[in-house]
Design an enzyme around this catalytic site. Structure first.
Site, short mmCIF file in Angstrom:
data_model
loop_
_atom_site.label_atom_id
_atom_site.label_comp_id
_atom_site.label_asym_id
_atom_site.label_seq_id
_atom_site.Cartn_x
_atom_site.Cartn_y
_atom_site.Cartn_z
N THR A 15 -2.89 3.21 -5.14
CA THR A 15 -1.75 3.78 -5.84
C THR A 15 -1.08 2.80 -6.79
O THR A 15 -0.58 3.19 -7.85
CB THR A 15 -0.71 4.28 -4.81
OG1 THR A 15 -1.32 5.28 -3.99
CG2 THR A 15 0.52 4.87 -5.48
N THR A 92 -3.69 2.17 0.51
CA THR A 92 -3.15 1.95 1.85
C THR A 92 -3.95 2.63 2.96
O THR A 92 -3.91 2.19 4.11
CB THR A 92 -1.69 2.43 1.93
OG1 THR A 92 -1.62 3.83 1.65
CG2 THR A 92 -0.82 1.67 0.94
#
Length: 338
Positions: A15, A92
């Site tokens: 991200t 993540t």
């Protein structure tokens, strides 16, 4: 500017480097470097020089495989003499697996390797990426850090101890069975007693990370067919998430038969606890008996992510099963408490 540290920033995806598109957030080549150049705090004189390299193609971490762990490790080893430290930018979702794997692959490297990312892209208002990247760069420039760490929010964690605990929070990672290495608050503080001291020479990277390792979580009423599938060819290793301190359903003859078949094929079995805060002791309960007879190794307080990565790395390094079992019980990269 004399003496300014140089940090190699390997952007493999996630991200942090994405930008808004008509289809939602997506990685766009060159966008991360542009955002770093436009972020004043990342270019301050007391911040190390950041040299950004973008992986091609950029990966969503859900697609990461052991071969990608090896690619990251090779890139770091290739540049180990040209930079003072390394920052790996990663999604993540599987970051804890990658951080664990790098801790094993790069044991003995002797330089800081910091894995980080963000929940909000770097160029978006309220992004946590700016602080995560800044903290990671500063930790990567330290002379007292010589290991793989995961930095996220205010936490500085040992790479092989981290787990993802939140899908959306800025403090997304924790290390349930070990205290953090440090914290990023008003000051960046590290517990020197918890930092690893590199004494051994770097470990040669394997030619491939291709060992077939399965992962299976026990649950009440689990059919033996699942265990047989997890132990079938071409599987060479299995991580079992057992109950509590490492117990097994010793009253099910079909499960026992499947486990015994795996033992006869010399499959290496590592046992970790389903409890987030837990430690495996295969001698504590009689119901651990079938695992002991199958030659399983208790993973002590290893996380599932660390146990899986460790088994993949050790088997890919070409060790015989007996040696892998012995190494599983040893602390190689800060992953367990002996």
């Amino acid at each position: 500017m004399s003496g300014r540290k140089r940090i190699y920033v390997a952007y493999f995806g996630g991200t942090i480097g994405m930008m808004p598109t008509a289809s939602g957030y997506a990685p766009v080549r060159g966008h991360l470097g542009s955002q770093i150049r436009q972020t004043p705090e990342l270019n301050a004189r007391d911040v190390p020089e950041l040299v950004v390299s973008e992986h091609e193609p950029l990966l969503d971490s859900a697609n990461a495989r052991p071969s990608d762990w090896l690619r990251i490790a090779r890139e770091i080893v290739e540049h180990r003499h040209s930079f003072d430290g390394f920052v790996v930018l990663h999604g993540t979702d599987t970051m804890a697996y990658t951080a664990s794997a790098l801790a094993f692959l790069l044991r003995g490297l002797g330089k800081p390797v910091i894995v980080t990312g963000s929940q909000i892209p770097l160029g978006v208002l309220r992004s946590d990426g700016r602080q995560n990247l800044l903290t990671s760069a500063l930790v990567a420039a330290r002379d007292d850090v010589r290991e793989v760490c995961l930095v996220f929010g205010s936490h500085i964690l040992a790479g092989a101890r981290a787990v993802k605990a939140s899908a959306s929070g800025f403090e997304a990672f924790t290390s349930p069975n070990a205290a953090p290495l440090g914290a990023a608050g008003v000051l960046i503080t590290l517990d020197e007693a918890r930092l690893r001291v590199t004494e051994r020479a770097p470990i040669a990277l394997p030619l491939a990370l291709d060992a077939n390792v399965a992962l299976l979580r026990l649950y009440p009423g689990m059919p033996a067919a699942l265990l047989r599938a997890a132990l079938a060819e071409p599987i060479k290793g299995l991580v079992i998430e057992a109950y509590g301190a490492g117990t097994f359903a010793d009253g099910d003859p079909y499960l026992l038969a499947a486990l015994a078949d795996g033992a006869r094929r010399d499959i290496v079995i590592a046992v970790v606890s389903q409890c987030a805060d837990g430690r495996v002791d295969l001698g504590a309960y009689a119901t651990s008996g079938p695992l002991i007879r199958a030659g399983a190794v208790g993973g002590l307080d290893m996380t599932t992510e660390a146990a899986y990565a460790k088994l993949v790395v050790l088997l890919s390094e070409g060790h015989p099963p007996a040696t892998v079992r012995a190494l599983l019980a040893q602390d190689l990269a800060g992953e367990l408490t002996p």
